[in-house]
Design an enzyme around this catalytic site. Structure first.
Site, short mmCIF file in Angstrom:
data_model
loop_
_atom_site.label_atom_id
_atom_site.label_comp_id
_atom_site.label_asym_id
_atom_site.label_seq_id
_atom_site.Cartn_x
_atom_site.Cartn_y
_atom_site.Cartn_z
N HIS A 130 5.11 7.49 -17.99
CA HIS A 130 3.91 7.67 -17.37
C HIS A 130 2.93 7.14 -18.52
O HIS A 130 1.99 6.62 -17.87
CB HIS A 130 3.80 9.04 -17.16
CG HIS A 130 2.80 9.26 -16.24
ND1 HIS A 130 2.81 10.55 -15.36
CD2 HIS A 130 1.57 9.09 -16.07
CE1 HIS A 130 1.93 10.57 -14.74
NE2 HIS A 130 1.03 9.67 -15.05
N SER B 156 3.92 2.66 -17.05
CA SER B 156 2.41 3.05 -16.69
C SER B 156 1.48 3.01 -17.83
O SER B 156 1.95 3.67 -19.09
CB SER B 156 2.38 4.12 -15.91
OG SER B 156 1.34 4.47 -15.54
N ASP C 204 3.63 7.47 -4.05
CA ASP C 204 3.60 7.70 -5.67
C ASP C 204 3.62 9.01 -6.05
O ASP C 204 2.70 9.94 -5.92
CB ASP C 204 2.42 6.75 -6.13
CG ASP C 204 2.33 6.81 -7.73
OD1 ASP C 204 3.14 6.12 -8.32
OD2 ASP C 204 1.56 7.53 -8.07
N TYR D 101 2.57 15.96 -11.79
CA TYR D 101 1.51 16.19 -10.58
C TYR D 101 1.79 17.70 -10.15
O TYR D 101 0.99 18.27 -9.58
CB TYR D 101 1.49 15.35 -9.45
CG TYR D 101 1.05 13.87 -9.87
CD1 TYR D 101 0.40 13.66 -11.14
CD2 TYR D 101 1.39 12.84 -9.01
CE1 TYR D 101 -0.07 12.38 -11.55
CE2 TYR D 101 1.09 11.34 -9.40
CZ TYR D 101 0.46 11.35 -10.76
OH TYR D 101 0.11 10.04 -10.95
N LYS E 89 7.56 9.36 -12.30
CA LYS E 89 7.22 9.04 -13.52
C LYS E 89 7.63 10.07 -14.86
O LYS E 89 7.36 11.23 -14.48
CB LYS E 89 5.67 8.84 -13.94
CG LYS E 89 5.11 8.07 -12.69
CD LYS E 89 3.65 7.81 -12.72
CE LYS E 89 3.12 7.30 -11.63
NZ LYS E 89 2.37 8.30 -10.70
N ILE F 220 0.80 -1.30 -0.05
CA ILE F 220 -0.13 -0.13 -0.06
C ILE F 220 0.91 1.28 -0.18
O ILE F 220 1.81 1.45 0.80
CB ILE F 220 -1.05 -0.02 1.26
CG1 ILE F 220 -1.83 -1.20 1.34
CG2 ILE F 220 -1.57 1.65 1.47
CD1 ILE F 220 -3.08 -1.32 0.05
N1 NAP Z 1 0.07 6.34 -13.81
C1 NAP Z 1 -1.12 7.16 -13.80
O1 NAP Z 1 -1.39 7.50 -15.08
C2 NAP Z 1 -1.98 7.59 -12.90
C3 NAP Z 1 -3.31 7.97 -12.97
C4 NAP Z 1 -4.27 8.31 -11.94
C5 NAP Z 1 -3.52 8.06 -10.77
N2 NAP Z 1 -2.26 7.59 -10.39
C6 NAP Z 1 -1.82 7.53 -8.99
O2 NAP Z 1 -2.59 6.65 -8.36
C7 NAP Z 1 -3.11 7.55 -7.08
C8 NAP Z 1 -4.44 7.24 -6.73
O3 NAP Z 1 -5.47 7.51 -7.83
P1 NAP Z 1 -6.77 8.60 -7.70
O4 NAP Z 1 -6.00 9.60 -7.12
O5 NAP Z 1 -7.00 8.77 -9.18
O6 NAP Z 1 -7.80 7.90 -7.00
P2 NAP Z 1 -8.07 7.09 -5.76
O7 NAP Z 1 -7.07 6.90 -4.87
O8 NAP Z 1 -8.99 5.98 -6.02
O9 NAP Z 1 -9.23 8.42 -4.91
C9 NAP Z 1 -8.78 9.17 -4.39
C10 NAP Z 1 -9.98 10.03 -4.07
O10 NAP Z 1 -10.61 9.20 -3.11
C11 NAP Z 1 -10.91 10.00 -1.80
N3 NAP Z 1 -10.50 8.92 -0.50
C12 NAP Z 1 -9.41 8.41 -0.39
N4 NAP Z 1 -9.49 7.54 0.62
C13 NAP Z 1 -10.75 7.61 0.99
C14 NAP Z 1 -11.59 6.72 1.97
N5 NAP Z 1 -11.31 6.09 2.87
N6 NAP Z 1 -12.89 7.14 1.81
C15 NAP Z 1 -13.58 7.82 1.06
N7 NAP Z 1 -12.82 8.44 0.17
C16 NAP Z 1 -11.63 8.57 -0.04
C17 NAP Z 1 -9.91 10.98 -1.78
O11 NAP Z 1 -10.09 12.38 -0.99
P3 NAP Z 1 -9.34 13.14 -0.04
O12 NAP Z 1 -8.05 13.20 -0.75
O13 NAP Z 1 -10.23 14.47 -0.06
O14 NAP Z 1 -9.45 12.47 1.23
C18 NAP Z 1 -9.79 11.48 -3.35
O15 NAP Z 1 -10.84 12.21 -3.60
C19 NAP Z 1 -2.91 9.01 -7.59
O16 NAP Z 1 -2.89 9.82 -6.65
C20 NAP Z 1 -1.48 8.82 -8.38
O17 NAP Z 1 -0.56 8.83 -7.33
C21 NAP Z 1 -1.74 7.45 -11.58
#
Ligand code: NAP
Length: 317
Positions: free
Chosen positions: A112, A161, A45, A50, A79, A17
């Site tokens: 990326h 990625s 990550d 970003y 990335k 995680i």
């Molecule tokens: N390689 C790529 O192209 C790529 C693309 C997308 C993402 N990523 C990476 O993956 C990470 C995670 O993906 P993501 O940010 O798209 O989505 P995610 O982690 O699925 O969701 C993040 C959202 O969920 C909320 N959240 C977090 N924990 C929660 C919980 N326990 N209960 C309810 N809501 C919750 C957060 O709000 P708050 O922050 O307001 O708490 C935020 O709005 C990114 O931050 C990035 O590092 C990589």
């Protein structure tokens, strides 16, 4: 005690995680990282695009200067952005990333996206009709530069990625240093079974991004999009274990041999998302969550980028 981790083909281990940092605003991201490390996270990550890596670097410096956590206990991913795909630009991006993060190496450097954008200017070089201006640099050139950065000790492991199985196979066949990791969108509504199977056969660790289906994103989320965290099956399993839906989803990653990088800047959620190592799902519960797949992705750039020959949304998986 080190948190649970997965072994990479580079010989290093990636903590299962990690903390995501996309959309963690400047002014929020440093606090989120400090909260996460205090809660036990060791995997962060990051990405050039970003635009918050300087603040991430300041937080990492403070944490390391404090002395409670050593550099070798942390696992920092970043990335190479799409506007840095040529060999010279990739090297430049590696050096910018290390300077921003105030590190002499990252643990994992990913390409990326497979599709490159016009180099040398803004991060999103807008073209016509909502498309980007592309570059025609082949990602194999980017990979060669990453191999050199790896050999120079700047990236302990290297990976990709948003690549499809065909694109990974192309890198694999040309590579001197094989990809250690694939980071892709993955959650109960987008379980990526075929791609996971492909990676498993090659010993490539899969890291799921948007593991909670990004319930809070105003960026890609459209009206009517489904929410993983309000799914009835997930809710019932959460009730049975006295856990939250997010914890059930993240535990499903752990049971499935996958890594996940939930993003949060909310202290209580950062702790909640890491508290998934004191219970287990039954095989039936894992199967029930496997069965939720809708082949629905949130990060969908197919309108914007699919004129590019390396657009990853054209292949089946
Ligand atoms: N390689 C790529 O192209 C790529 C693309 C997308 C993402 N990523 C990476 O993956 C990470 C995670 O993906 P993501 O940010 O798209 O989505 P995610 O982690 O699925 O969701 C993040 C959202 O969920 C909320 N959240 C977090 N924990 C929660 C919980 N326990 N209960 C309810 N809501 C919750 C957060 O709000 P708050 O922050 O307001 O708490 C935020 O709005 C990114 O931050 C990035 O590092 C990589």
């Amino acid at each position: 005690m080190s948190p649970p981790s997965l072994k990479l083909n580079s010989g290093h281990s990636i903590p299962t995680i990690g903390l995501g940092t996309w959309q963690s605003k400047p002014g929020e991201v440093a606090a989120a990282i400090k909260t996460a490390v205090a809660a036990g996270y060791r995997h962060i990550d990051c990405a050039h695009v970003y635009q918050n890596q300087k603040e991430v670097g300041e937080a990492l410096k403070e944490i390391l200067d404090e002395g409670k956590v050593k550099r070798e206990e942390l696992f920092i991913t970043s990335k190479i952005w799409n506007t840095f795909h040529s060999e010279a630009k990739t090297h430049e991006n590696v050096d910018i990333i290390l300077a921003d993060l105030q590190l002499s190496y990252v643990d994992l450097m990913l390409i990326h996206w497979p599709q490159g954008y016009a180099e040398g200017g803004e991060l999103f070089p807008a073209g016509e009709n909502g498309k980007m201006r592309y570059s025609d640099v082949d990602y194999l050139e980017t990979w060669k530069a990453l191999e050199a950065a790896h050999k120079a000790g700047k990236c302990r492991s290297i990976g990709v990625s948003n690549f499809t199985s065909k694109q990974i196979q192309r890198v694999w066949d040309a590579a001197e240093v094989k990809p250690a990791c694939l980071q892709v969108e993955l959650h109960p509504y987008f379980t990526q079974v075929k791609l996971r199977e492909f990676c498993k056969e090659k010993g490539i660790v899969v890291v799921g991004y948007s593991p909670l289906g990004n319930p809070g994103s105003a960026f890609f989320r459209k009206d009517g999009d489904p929410n993983v965290l309000t799914n009835d099956v997930v809710a019932a399993i959460a009730k049975a274990h006295g856990k939250t839906p997010a914890q059930i989803v993240l535990r499903w990653f752990v049971e499935s041999g996958l890594s996940a990088i939930p993003k949060s800047v909310t202290p209580q959620r950062i702790s909640e998302n890491f508290a998934v190592f004191d219970f287990q799902l039954t095989p039936e519960e894992v199967s029930q969550i496997d069965g939720l797949d809708k082949n629905w992705r949130i990060v969908d750039l197919s309108q914007r980028d699919c004129d590019h020959p390396h657009c990853p949304f054209l292949d089946e998986f």
